[in-house]
Design a protein around this motif. Structure first.
Motif, PDB file in Angstrom:
ATOM      1  N   ILE A   1      17.162 -16.160  -2.441  1.00 44.38           N
ATOM      2  CA  ILE A   1      16.307 -15.164  -3.096  1.00 44.38           C
ATOM      3  C   ILE A   1      16.594 -13.800  -2.486  1.00 44.38           C
ATOM      4  O   ILE A   1      16.604 -13.628  -1.267  1.00 44.38           O
ATOM      5  N   THR A   2      16.827 -12.826  -3.342  1.00 48.84           N
ATOM      6  CA  THR A   2      17.078 -11.462  -2.890  1.00 48.84           C
ATOM      7  C   THR A   2      16.046 -10.528  -3.506  1.00 48.84           C
ATOM      8  O   THR A   2      15.821 -10.549  -4.711  1.00 48.84           O
ATOM      9  N   LEU A   3      15.414  -9.735  -2.661  1.00 51.32           N
ATOM     10  CA  LEU A   3      14.433  -8.769  -3.136  1.00 51.32           C
ATOM     11  C   LEU A   3      15.015  -7.365  -3.070  1.00 51.32           C
ATOM     12  O   LEU A   3      15.843  -7.053  -2.215  1.00 51.32           O
ATOM     13  N   GLU A   4      14.534  -6.521  -3.990  1.00 52.40           N
ATOM     14  CA  GLU A   4      14.959  -5.123  -4.030  1.00 52.40           C
ATOM     15  C   GLU A   4      13.721  -4.239  -3.973  1.00 52.40           C
ATOM     16  O   GLU A   4      12.739  -4.484  -4.675  1.00 52.40           O
ATOM     17  N   ARG A   5      13.762  -3.238  -3.115  1.00 53.47           N
ATOM     18  CA  ARG A   5      12.606  -2.349  -2.982  1.00 53.47           C
ATOM     19  C   ARG A   5      12.775  -1.109  -3.830  1.00 53.47           C
ATOM     20  O   ARG A   5      13.813  -0.448  -3.800  1.00 53.47           O
ATOM     21  N   LYS A   6      11.754  -0.789  -4.601  1.00 53.27           N
ATOM     22  CA  LYS A   6      11.684   0.474  -5.333  1.00 53.27           C
ATOM     23  C   LYS A   6      10.343   1.123  -4.986  1.00 53.27           C
ATOM     24  O   LYS A   6       9.305   0.719  -5.500  1.00 53.27           O
ATOM     25  N   GLY A   7      10.398   2.070  -4.074  1.00 56.89           N
ATOM     26  CA  GLY A   7       9.170   2.688  -3.601  1.00 56.89           C
ATOM     27  C   GLY A   7       8.349   1.682  -2.814  1.00 56.89           C
ATOM     28  O   GLY A   7       8.835   1.074  -1.852  1.00 56.89           O
ATOM     29  N   LYS A   8       7.128   1.472  -3.222  1.00 54.71           N
ATOM     30  CA  LYS A   8       6.244   0.536  -2.519  1.00 54.71           C
ATOM     31  C   LYS A   8       6.206  -0.836  -3.175  1.00 54.71           C
ATOM     32  O   LYS A   8       5.379  -1.685  -2.820  1.00 54.71           O
ATOM     33  N   VAL A   9       7.101  -1.092  -4.123  1.00 49.04           N
ATOM     34  CA  VAL A   9       7.122  -2.361  -4.857  1.00 49.04           C
ATOM     35  C   VAL A   9       8.415  -3.116  -4.569  1.00 49.04           C
ATOM     36  O   VAL A   9       9.509  -2.535  -4.589  1.00 49.04           O
ATOM     37  N   LEU A  10       8.273  -4.424  -4.290  1.00 51.04           N
ATOM     38  CA  LEU A  10       9.435  -5.303  -4.095  1.00 51.04           C
ATOM     39  C   LEU A  10       9.642  -6.112  -5.364  1.00 51.04           C
ATOM     40  O   LEU A  10       8.719  -6.789  -5.841  1.00 51.04           O
ATOM     41  N   HIS A  11      10.856  -6.052  -5.904  1.00 49.86           N
ATOM     42  CA  HIS A  11      11.196  -6.765  -7.134  1.00 49.86           C
ATOM     43  C   HIS A  11      12.143  -7.933  -6.842  1.00 49.86           C
ATOM     44  O   HIS A  11      12.868  -7.923  -5.852  1.00 49.86           O
ATOM     45  N   GLY A  12      12.110  -8.920  -7.695  1.00 52.52           N
ATOM     46  CA  GLY A  12      13.020 -10.051  -7.563  1.00 52.52           C
ATOM     47  C   GLY A  12      12.337 -11.374  -7.285  1.00 52.52           C
ATOM     48  O   GLY A  12      12.954 -12.437  -7.369  1.00 52.52           O
ATOM     49  N   ALA A  13      11.038 -11.345  -6.933  1.00 54.16           N
ATOM     50  CA  ALA A  13      10.309 -12.592  -6.669  1.00 54.16           C
ATOM     51  C   ALA A  13       9.850 -13.229  -7.977  1.00 54.16           C
ATOM     52  O   ALA A  13       9.612 -12.545  -8.974  1.00 54.16           O
ATOM     53  N   LYS A  14       9.748 -14.541  -7.975  1.00 56.75           N
ATOM     54  CA  LYS A  14       9.299 -15.305  -9.143  1.00 56.75           C
ATOM     55  C   LYS A  14       8.083 -16.158  -8.748  1.00 56.75           C
ATOM     56  O   LYS A  14       7.987 -16.649  -7.621  1.00 56.75           O
ATOM     57  N   ALA A  15       7.180 -16.322  -9.696  1.00 62.38           N
ATOM     58  CA  ALA A  15       6.022 -17.176  -9.446  1.00 62.38           C
ATOM     59  C   ALA A  15       6.471 -18.615  -9.263  1.00 62.38           C
ATOM     60  O   ALA A  15       7.409 -19.084  -9.914  1.00 62.38           O
ATOM     61  N   GLY A  16       5.796 -19.326  -8.362  1.00 63.41           N
ATOM     62  CA  GLY A  16       6.149 -20.709  -8.085  1.00 63.41           C
ATOM     63  C   GLY A  16       5.437 -21.696  -8.994  1.00 63.41           C
ATOM     64  O   GLY A  16       4.723 -21.318  -9.935  1.00 63.41           O
ATOM     65  N   ASP A  17       5.592 -22.969  -8.682  1.00 65.92           N
ATOM     66  CA  ASP A  17       5.002 -24.023  -9.506  1.00 65.92           C
ATOM     67  C   ASP A  17       3.482 -24.075  -9.407  1.00 65.92           C
ATOM     68  O   ASP A  17       2.823 -24.642 -10.277  1.00 65.92           O
ATOM     69  N   ARG A  18       2.919 -23.512  -8.325  1.00 66.04           N
ATOM     70  CA  ARG A  18       1.470 -23.593  -8.155  1.00 66.04           C
ATOM     71  C   ARG A  18       0.699 -22.719  -9.152  1.00 66.04           C
ATOM     72  O   ARG A  18      -0.479 -22.914  -9.377  1.00 66.04           O
ATOM     73  N   GLY A  19       1.393 -21.731  -9.710  1.00 65.35           N
ATOM     74  CA  GLY A  19       0.786 -20.964 -10.790  1.00 65.35           C
ATOM     75  C   GLY A  19      -0.122 -19.832 -10.370  1.00 65.35           C
ATOM     76  O   GLY A  19      -0.882 -19.318 -11.177  1.00 65.35           O
ATOM     77  N   TYR A  20      -0.088 -19.410  -9.124  1.00 68.85           N
ATOM     78  CA  TYR A  20      -0.912 -18.271  -8.727  1.00 68.85           C
ATOM     79  C   TYR A  20      -0.173 -17.430  -7.705  1.00 68.85           C
ATOM     80  O   TYR A  20       0.790 -17.884  -7.068  1.00 68.85           O
ATOM     81  N   VAL A  21      -0.622 -16.187  -7.560  1.00 75.90           N
ATOM     82  CA  VAL A  21      -0.021 -15.237  -6.628  1.00 75.90           C
ATOM     83  C   VAL A  21      -1.131 -14.575  -5.829  1.00 75.90           C
ATOM     84  O   VAL A  21      -2.314 -14.707  -6.138  1.00 75.90           O
ATOM     85  N   CYS A  22      -0.753 -13.848  -4.805  1.00 72.86           N
ATOM     86  CA  CYS A  22      -1.723 -13.171  -3.950  1.00 72.86           C
ATOM     87  C   CYS A  22      -2.511 -12.137  -4.760  1.00 72.86           C
ATOM     88  O   CYS A  22      -1.911 -11.302  -5.453  1.00 72.86           O
ATOM     89  N   PRO A  23      -3.835 -12.148  -4.681  1.00 70.33           N
ATOM     90  CA  PRO A  23      -4.628 -11.168  -5.431  1.00 70.33           C
ATOM     91  C   PRO A  23      -4.523  -9.758  -4.880  1.00 70.33           C
ATOM     92  O   PRO A  23      -4.889  -8.796  -5.552  1.00 70.33           O
ATOM     93  N   ASN A  24      -4.006  -9.604  -3.657  1.00 69.01           N
ATOM     94  CA  ASN A  24      -3.914  -8.286  -3.044  1.00 69.01           C
ATOM     95  C   ASN A  24      -2.591  -7.596  -3.353  1.00 69.01           C
ATOM     96  O   ASN A  24      -2.569  -6.443  -3.782  1.00 69.01           O
ATOM     97  N   CYS A  25      -1.479  -8.309  -3.159  1.00 71.32           N
ATOM     98  CA  CYS A  25      -0.169  -7.669  -3.346  1.00 71.32           C
ATOM     99  C   CYS A  25       0.674  -8.296  -4.456  1.00 71.32           C
ATOM    100  O   CYS A  25       1.711  -7.751  -4.821  1.00 71.32           O
TER     101      CYS A  25
ATOM    102  N   ALA B   1       0.813  -1.218   0.000  1.00 71.63           N
ATOM    103  CA  ALA B   1       0.000   0.000   0.000  1.00 71.63           C
ATOM    104  C   ALA B   1       0.847   1.269   0.000  1.00 71.63           C
ATOM    105  O   ALA B   1       0.451   2.280  -0.575  1.00 71.63           O
ATOM    106  N   ASP B   2       2.015   1.217   0.646  1.00 67.15           N
ATOM    107  CA  ASP B   2       2.870   2.399   0.703  1.00 67.15           C
ATOM    108  C   ASP B   2       4.306   1.969   0.949  1.00 67.15           C
ATOM    109  O   ASP B   2       4.603   0.779   1.153  1.00 67.15           O
ATOM    110  N   LYS B   3       5.219   2.934   0.964  1.00 67.00           N
ATOM    111  CA  LYS B   3       6.645   2.637   1.133  1.00 67.00           C
ATOM    112  C   LYS B   3       6.934   2.010   2.493  1.00 67.00           C
ATOM    113  O   LYS B   3       7.781   1.113   2.607  1.00 67.00           O
ATOM    114  N   GLY B   4       6.243   2.494   3.533  1.00 67.93           N
ATOM    115  CA  GLY B   4       6.478   1.966   4.879  1.00 67.93           C
ATOM    116  C   GLY B   4       6.162   0.486   4.968  1.00 67.93           C
ATOM    117  O   GLY B   4       6.935  -0.295   5.545  1.00 67.93           O
TER     118      GLY B   4
END
Length: 532
Positions: A141-165, A120-123
């Protein structure tokens, strides 16, 4: 393809509250996310929609009979129907934002695809990164934050991600039964639960054994709020068939409340824990299910179009074999293009003879139909006893209301100065909460008294009307455009001279003069025709 959901849905939600269609339940206490109250306009719209369905299904046919079954039924009904065992959803928790959701409804990504996590926000993004950094580092796994978005994650074998974030970091799936359980009877089961827990603790039972002991106590008086209206029609099949001397093929129709403990409630009134359904079970000979399925597909699509839904916003979607419910050998959804995309409005399912057979087995009663004039295909003898097959058109009344609102909502620009701009609900006239507004131009010179007499005649004839004297005539027109009133009658200075009034038509704003004594008949005839 989805349209712009946030903007359009926000406008519809705002209009619904402002004009008395839908309110958040218990709003003065902060509201209840999964529940809504239908205001003066909303209750009329919903009732009109359901009345149109009842008229088409029951009053316009000789082969369909109505039923109003109890919401609370014997708990064995749900055991026999398979709901206690099969009415479950795969529940998942997001390890980043703690959103709880259904895996089968989550956004899909290909395995290994980038899965940016947006908070929702940078905090919140910084807090999530701090929480995830160490456990993810152990997995490389290493994540990088740019503002309110975290980059570096990959989708897993289950084929779905959180609908909120959008996070792919999720808990394991676990079954969640969507039925509301309560208790019936004079004895409070709480005392038995406490006693069972105390005894289990003294024995040193593990959590699984303690849960089983508690379930055993609760189950003694447990009943369930129905998750669908269908089962009442199956368990009353024999009573209705015999009392009405009904011959196959025939149907049983029911409208009413159903309850589902949804994991995720979404899109305003589209998915909520309490909703209303319009369902019909059509009983046919064995082997005639696919034929009946094709027939009801066509009939139900025509009906939705007949109440004003645009043909280009309706489509069929056939269920894949792996997607079929345990009772079905073929199902089609009628989908509507909502602001967020295509979604189910009604399901038409061939349920085979599953339900009647299951209830016959569970109850020990023979739920068969005897056709004395037919030849038994197995014995070749006169007289055939069989368990009918069933085709079920099952529509959501509350979803229907939302589809109708989305389809009817329009904004019209004005001229270069903005004059004439308006918001209008182009509801089918028979669905409109108010069919005709009676508007005295001013409240003097006898215009208000004449308007009262006209309104009383509408009331006497059973036509929903509204005598509206508040504000200038332009504001009153705008108000009735927004609530979908198809016709406005204006009493002006000319009325006293020649006994005529102005009728204004909502959709194109044209105006005609008609005799005041013919006003009710003109409106009633327009309603019979369906559209002006």
């Amino acid at each position: 393809m989805a349209t712009e959901e946030p903007e359009l849905m926000q406008k519809i939600v705002s209009l619904c509250k402002r004009r008395g269609f839908v309110f958040q339940s218990s709003e003065i206490y902060g509201g209840l996310r999964s529940a809504y109250d239908y205001g003066p306009m909303g209750v009329e719209l919903k009732r009109n929609l359901m009345n149109e369905w009842w008229t088409a299904m029951v009053h316009s046919r000789e082969d369909i009979y109505g039923l109003d079954a109890s919401i609370v039924m014997h708990p064995e009904v749900w055991r026999s129907s398979g709901h206690l065992a099969n009415f479950t959803d795969p529940l998942v928790d997001c390890q980043v934002c703690q959103e709880r959701f259904r895996a089968d409804k989550a956004p899909r990504k290909a395995a290994g695809e980038d899965a940016p996590i947006e908070l929702a926000d940078k905090g919140r993004a910084k807090a999530a990164l701090d929480k995830l950094a160490e456990p993810l580092a152990e997995q490389g796994i290493t994540l990088e934050r740019k503002g309110k978005v975290l980059h570096g994650a990959k989708a897993g074998d289950r084929g779905y991600v959180c609908p909120n974030c959008g996070s792919p970091f999720l808990s394991a799936e676990r079954d969640f039964n969507g039925m509301f359980r309560t208790n019936l009877g004079p004895v409070d089961p709480l005392a038995g639960v406490i006693a069972a827990v105390q005894a289990g603790v003294e024995r040193g039972d593990d959590p699984k054994a303690l849960r089983a002991a508690v379930d055993a106590v609760i189950s003694e008086s447990a009943v369930y709020l129905r998750p669908e209206t269908a089962q009442g029609m199956f368990v009353q099949f024999l009573n209705i068939q015999q009392s009405m001397a009904a011959k196959i093929p025939f149907g049983i129709a029911q409208m009413g409340k159903s309850f589902r403990n949804e994991v995720t409630v979404e899109h305003f009134i589209f998915r909520s824990c309490e909703f209303e359904q319009m369902e019909m079970e059509y009983f046919v000979e064995p082997g005639k299910g696919r034929e009946a399925l094709a027939y009801w597909k066509e009939q139900r699509m025509k009906w939705w179009q007949s109440i004003g839904l645009s043909a280009d916003k309706l489509s069929f979607r056939e269920h894949d074999p792996a997607e079929l419910a345990h009772y079905s050998d073929g199902t089609f959804d009628i989908e509507y293009q909502f602001p967020w995309g295509w979604d189910e409005l009604e399901g038409i399912a061939s349920r085979t003879n599953y339900d009647l057979s299951a209830h016959a087995k569970g109850s020990g009663k023979k739920l068969v139909y005897h056709d004395a004039e037919a030849t038994d295909p197995e014995t070749g003898k006169q007289g055939w006893r069989y368990v009918p097959h069933v085709v079920e058109p099952a529509a959501g009344a509350t979803r229907g209301v939302l589809a109708v609102l989305c389809n009817a909502y329009a904004e019209e620009p004005g001229d270069e100065q903005g004059k004439g701009a308006r918001t209008v609900l182009r509801l089918h006239p028979r669905l409109a909460p108010i069919k005709c507004a009676i508007l005295p131009l001013v409240r003097k010179d006898g215009m208000d008294e004449t308007a009262r007499k006209v309104a009383d005649e509408f009331f006497k004839q059973g036509v929903s009307a509204k005598l509206d004297m508040q504000h200038a005539i332009g504001r009153r027109y705008a108000r009735h455009d927004e609530i979908g009133t198809p016709y406005c009658l204006t009493i002006d200075g000319q009325t006293a001279e020649d006994e005529t009034v102005t009728i204004r038509y909502r959709d194109d704003r044209r105006q005609d003069r008609i005799k005041i004594g013919a006003a009710v008949d003109v409106v009633r005839e327009a309603l019979r025709e369906g559209r002006e």
